[in-house]
Design a protein around this motif. Structure first.
Motif, PDB file in Angstrom:
ATOM      1  N   GLU A  38       0.795  -1.168   0.075  1.00  0.00           N
ATOM      2  CA  GLU A  38       0.056  -0.018  -0.016  1.00  0.00           C
ATOM      3  C   GLU A  38       0.865   1.232   0.034  1.00  0.00           C
ATOM      4  OE1 GLU A  38      -3.301   2.588   0.063  1.00  0.00           O
ATOM      5  OE2 GLU A  38      -3.220   0.373  -0.432  1.00  0.00           O
ATOM      6  N   GLU A 123     -10.101   4.636  -4.434  1.00  0.00           N
ATOM      7  CA  GLU A 123     -10.572   3.144  -5.051  1.00  0.00           C
ATOM      8  C   GLU A 123     -11.798   3.123  -5.239  1.00  0.00           C
ATOM      9  OE1 GLU A 123      -8.056   0.937  -5.185  1.00  0.00           O
ATOM     10  OE2 GLU A 123      -6.581   1.716  -3.856  1.00  0.00           O
ATOM     11  N   TRP A 126     -12.334   4.703  -8.812  1.00  0.00           N
ATOM     12  CA  TRP A 126     -11.667   3.934  -9.837  1.00  0.00           C
ATOM     13  C   TRP A 126     -12.186   2.713  -9.936  1.00  0.00           C
ATOM     14  CZ3 TRP A 126      -6.307   4.586  -7.074  1.00  0.00           C
ATOM     15  CH2 TRP A 126      -5.730   5.921  -7.418  1.00  0.00           C
ATOM     16  N   SER A 128     -12.220  -0.005  -8.083  1.00  0.00           N
ATOM     17  CA  SER A 128     -11.508  -1.202  -7.717  1.00  0.00           C
ATOM     18  C   SER A 128     -11.410  -1.567  -6.165  1.00  0.00           C
ATOM     19  CB  SER A 128      -9.925  -0.492  -8.018  1.00  0.00           C
ATOM     20  OG  SER A 128      -9.696   0.573  -7.074  1.00  0.00           O
ATOM     21  N   LEU A 129     -12.693  -0.711  -5.532  1.00  0.00           N
ATOM     22  CA  LEU A 129     -12.521  -1.090  -4.203  1.00  0.00           C
ATOM     23  C   LEU A 129     -13.312  -2.514  -4.040  1.00  0.00           C
ATOM     24  CD1 LEU A 129     -12.414  -0.317  -1.115  1.00  0.00           C
ATOM     25  CD2 LEU A 129     -14.667   1.128  -1.292  1.00  0.00           C
ATOM     26  N   LEU A 132     -10.795  -5.084  -4.641  1.00  0.00           N
ATOM     27  CA  LEU A 132      -9.798  -5.353  -3.303  1.00  0.00           C
ATOM     28  C   LEU A 132     -10.382  -6.309  -2.303  1.00  0.00           C
ATOM     29  CD1 LEU A 132      -8.098  -2.141  -2.798  1.00  0.00           C
ATOM     30  CD2 LEU A 132      -7.072  -4.130  -3.460  1.00  0.00           C
ATOM     31  N   LYS A 146      -4.807   1.155   5.028  1.00  0.00           N
ATOM     32  CA  LYS A 146      -4.761   2.540   4.361  1.00  0.00           C
ATOM     33  C   LYS A 146      -4.637   3.480   5.329  1.00  0.00           C
ATOM     34  CE  LYS A 146      -7.132   1.380  -0.011  1.00  0.00           C
ATOM     35  NZ  LYS A 146      -6.084   2.031  -0.740  1.00  0.00           N
TER      36      LYS A 146
END
Length: 303
Positions: A38, A123, A126, A128-129, A132, A146
């Motif tokens: 990260e 995130e 984008w 993309s969360l 993940l 984070k």
């Protein structure tokens, strides 16, 4: 055909895999999204490099300003500011202290809000969360990783500024004792620990902004909304602290104690203001961090 569709007919035996309710071999929640991964992701971000460049440039901008305008003098403003600015060119330690003074009220708020407010919301923006979380990275682990990295980068930003200021000040004004605004001086061996204490208190006092930005980051998919909201509410706190009619109610505002670190620039170190300010900031921060973790653990992730 109906047996195949309903899954009740005979068919090939299920392949090897984890039984329901069990994890895959070698999987452990603590091994997901390591801090170093990260940290490298955040370090490569353009906003991180830009923020670092701004903080590195500030001491050189002040040196140029002092070279053009001459030695700082009394030009109006509060007495504390006049005295501190008067000693800006006395030594590298004084120059570092002045850099912290001129940036603590707003400039250092920006990287804290940026690193903590952008981390989760970006995130989500984008999309993309959810990937993940499907890795799978547990929600608490994701937030923890984070948050630790965001606070680490915030602290690094606060350390970077005085370090660059010390180096630039040494080249421009030379090493020397720390000239105190209240009179007297501190030797270099005592000045550096005092400056480290100042940086530490500024970081603790900014935990409120960090927690507010992080909480907003878990509530929105717009990074600018989280960052801007945290900065805006911090400014509102500063405005409320300027309302003297509030009296002792201002003691409960984190902004009321943001310059309590000036007590470290005295011949005898005074702790009371910094202790009170730290207690207020940590209390607000813990509540906001708890709200962020609680809300995110129950949130439907669609981004």
């Amino acid at each position: 055909m109906s047996d195949v569709l309903t899954g009740t007919g005979s068919g090939p035996a299920p392949g090897p895999g984890p039984a329901p309710g069990r994890t895959a071999p070698g999987y452990h929640p603590r091994r997901t999204l390591p801090l170093r991964v990260e940290a490298m992701r955040q370090l490569r971000r353009r906003r991180t490099l830009l923020m670092g460049g701004v903080l590195v440039a500030l001491p050189f901008i002040l040196i140029i300003a002092f070279a053009i305008g001459g030695t700082p003098g009394s030009q109006g403003g509060s007495a504390d500011r006049i005295n501190l600015m008067d000693t800006a060119t006395a030594s590298a330690a004084n120059f570092a202290a002045v850099n912290l003074f001129v940036s603590a009220g707003f400039l250092l708020v920006v990287p804290v809000a940026l690193f903590c407010g952008d981390t989760v919301a970006s995130e989500a923006s984008w999309s993309s969360l959810r990937y993940l979380l499907a890795a799978p990275v547990p929600r608490i682990r994701l937030l923890w990783s984070k948050l630790v990295v965001a606070l680490g980068f915030s602290l690094a930003a606060m350390v970077l500024l005085p370090l660059v200021a010390l180096a630039a000040g040494a080249a421009a004004y030379g090493w020397g004792p720390l000239q105190l605004p209240t009179g007297g001086e501190l030797a270099q061996s005592a000045a550096l620990p005092r400056l480290a204490l100042v940086v530490g208190f500024i970081f603790v006092s900014q935990l409120v902004t960090a927690a507010l930005a992080f909480w907003l980051s878990t509530k929105t998919d717009a990074p600018l909304g989280a960052v801007g909201g945290a900065v805006g509410l911090t400014i509102v706190g500063n405005v409320l602290d300027a309302v003297t009619a509030l009296g002792h109610w201002r003691d409960f505002l984190p902004a009321h104690w943001q310059f309590a670190w000036a007590d470290a620039l005295q011949p005898q170190l005074e702790w009371s203001g910094m202790v009170k300010g730290s207690a207020v900031s940590v209390t607000y921060a813990l509540v906001l961090f708890a709200l962020a973790f609680r809300g995110f653990s129950r949130k439907d992730i669609v981004s």
